[in-house]
Design an enzyme around this catalytic site. Structure first.
Site, short mmCIF file in Angstrom:
data_model
loop_
_atom_site.label_atom_id
_atom_site.label_comp_id
_atom_site.label_asym_id
_atom_site.label_seq_id
_atom_site.Cartn_x
_atom_site.Cartn_y
_atom_site.Cartn_z
N ARG A 1 -30.82 6.27 5.16
CA ARG A 1 -30.54 5.17 4.24
C ARG A 1 -29.18 4.53 4.47
O ARG A 1 -29.05 3.30 4.48
CB ARG A 1 -30.65 5.70 2.82
CG ARG A 1 -30.38 4.71 1.71
CD ARG A 1 -30.85 5.34 0.40
NE ARG A 1 -30.29 4.71 -0.76
CZ ARG A 1 -29.10 5.01 -1.28
NH1 ARG A 1 -28.34 5.90 -0.69
NH2 ARG A 1 -28.65 4.41 -2.37
N TRP B 1 -23.86 7.97 1.59
CA TRP B 1 -23.23 6.69 1.94
C TRP B 1 -22.56 6.05 0.72
O TRP B 1 -21.41 5.61 0.80
CB TRP B 1 -24.28 5.75 2.52
CG TRP B 1 -23.78 4.46 3.08
CD1 TRP B 1 -23.37 4.20 4.36
CD2 TRP B 1 -23.65 3.21 2.37
NE1 TRP B 1 -22.99 2.89 4.49
CE2 TRP B 1 -23.15 2.26 3.29
CE3 TRP B 1 -23.90 2.82 1.05
CZ2 TRP B 1 -22.92 0.94 2.92
CZ3 TRP B 1 -23.65 1.50 0.69
CH2 TRP B 1 -23.17 0.57 1.62
N ASP B 2 -23.28 5.99 -0.39
CA ASP B 2 -22.74 5.36 -1.61
C ASP B 2 -21.43 6.00 -2.03
O ASP B 2 -20.44 5.33 -2.32
CB ASP B 2 -23.72 5.51 -2.78
CG ASP B 2 -25.10 4.98 -2.48
OD1 ASP B 2 -25.76 5.52 -1.58
OD2 ASP B 2 -25.51 4.05 -3.17
N THR B 3 -21.45 7.33 -2.07
CA THR B 3 -20.27 8.07 -2.51
C THR B 3 -19.09 7.83 -1.58
O THR B 3 -17.97 7.56 -2.04
CB THR B 3 -20.57 9.57 -2.58
OG1 THR B 3 -21.63 9.80 -3.52
CG2 THR B 3 -19.35 10.37 -3.00
N TYR C 1 -27.15 -4.17 -2.64
CA TYR C 1 -28.37 -3.44 -2.33
C TYR C 1 -28.94 -2.84 -3.60
O TYR C 1 -28.23 -2.57 -4.56
CB TYR C 1 -28.12 -2.35 -1.26
CG TYR C 1 -27.81 -0.99 -1.80
CD1 TYR C 1 -28.82 -0.11 -2.19
CD2 TYR C 1 -26.49 -0.58 -1.93
CE1 TYR C 1 -28.51 1.14 -2.69
CE2 TYR C 1 -26.18 0.66 -2.43
CZ TYR C 1 -27.20 1.51 -2.81
OH TYR C 1 -26.91 2.74 -3.33
#
Length: 247
Positions: A85, A195-197, A103
């Site tokens: 992702r 990725w977000d973190t 996103y």
């Protein structure tokens, strides 16, 4: 890595880019694209929607290709191999044209009534990052007790160890100021759920303030997160990132 196929990428500057990470989402993809288009038109934005599709086996690739051919606003990025992702998001944002990069999850778990608030946080309020949150008292989130508990533990660890000020790092509803995010992507190592973190932590380390606001959230599908396996992996990545940032 599989071959990356690009259709219908717009030229010039647009107000917004929406990226939809999609794997095996053939049954809900078209409906999601149409709902997002309606919401963006209501906001008065010029936009593109990038479907970041990789490793699908249920015909999502064909559905995404059809949408990119029939709708001028839709672009399809395809890889035969599962990229993860995070990597799919990074690839898509690098090929985007929006001033605000967004996103969201394909199942639209976060109510689209919050989209204008997400965009305004960057375009009007001047934040470089904005994210929906399921962790405020005003938030309305429908999920199992186990998922909620694991999420609270994970976010607590991120705040404790990585000194993040964000309450909910993994809500799939985020917006970024274009120049800021593109300048940050080369530093981000995470390829999948972390990725977000990592993006949020690295941005805060650079002094960028994050707009976090409560949302209504309710997923109608089974999560693709392997709860305990992925939670352990992401917990390990917290310590790896802490080591990297510290030393």
């Amino acid at each position: 890595m599989g071959v990356l196929k690009t259709q219908n990428l717009n030229k010039g500057s647009l107000d917004c880019t929406i990226v939809l990470p999609a794997i095996n989402e053939a049954d809900i993809l078209e409906q999601a694209v149409k709902k997002i288009s309606q919401a963006l038109k209501a906001c008065g934005c010029t936009y593109e929607i990038i479907i970041a599709e990789d490793g699908s086996t249920d015909g999502t690739d064909k559905k995404a290709a059809e949408l990119s051919q029939s709708l001028p606003c839709v672009c399809h990025l395809h890889s035969d191999k599962r990229l993860g992702r995070g990597k799919a998001l990074s690839n898509s944002f690098r090929q985007s044209h929006g001033k605000v990069l967004i996103y969201m999850d394909v199942d639209l778990a976060t109510d689209l009534k919050h989209l204008s608030q997400l965009i305004s946080a960057v375009t009007v309020e001047g934040y470089l990052l904005a994210t929906g949150s399921r962790m405020f008292s005003q938030s309305k989130a429908k999920r199992t007790f186990t998922r909620a508990f694991v999420s609270k533990v994970y976010n607590f660890m991120v705040r404790l160890i990585l000194k993040s000020k964000v309450k909910d790092h993994q809500c799939g509803f985020k917006a970024f100021q274009r120049v800021m995010l593109l300048s940050l992507l080369d530093e981000v190592d995470a390829k999948h759920w972390f990725w977000d973190t990592e993006v949020l932590v690295r941005a805060q380390r650079k002094g960028y303030k994050v707009k976090e606001f409560p949302v209504e959230w309710g997923s109608t599908r089974e999560t693709k997160v392997k709860l305990f396996h992925d939670s352990f992996d992401m917990g390990l990545k917290i310590f790896v990132l802490w080591l990297h940032l510290s030393f």
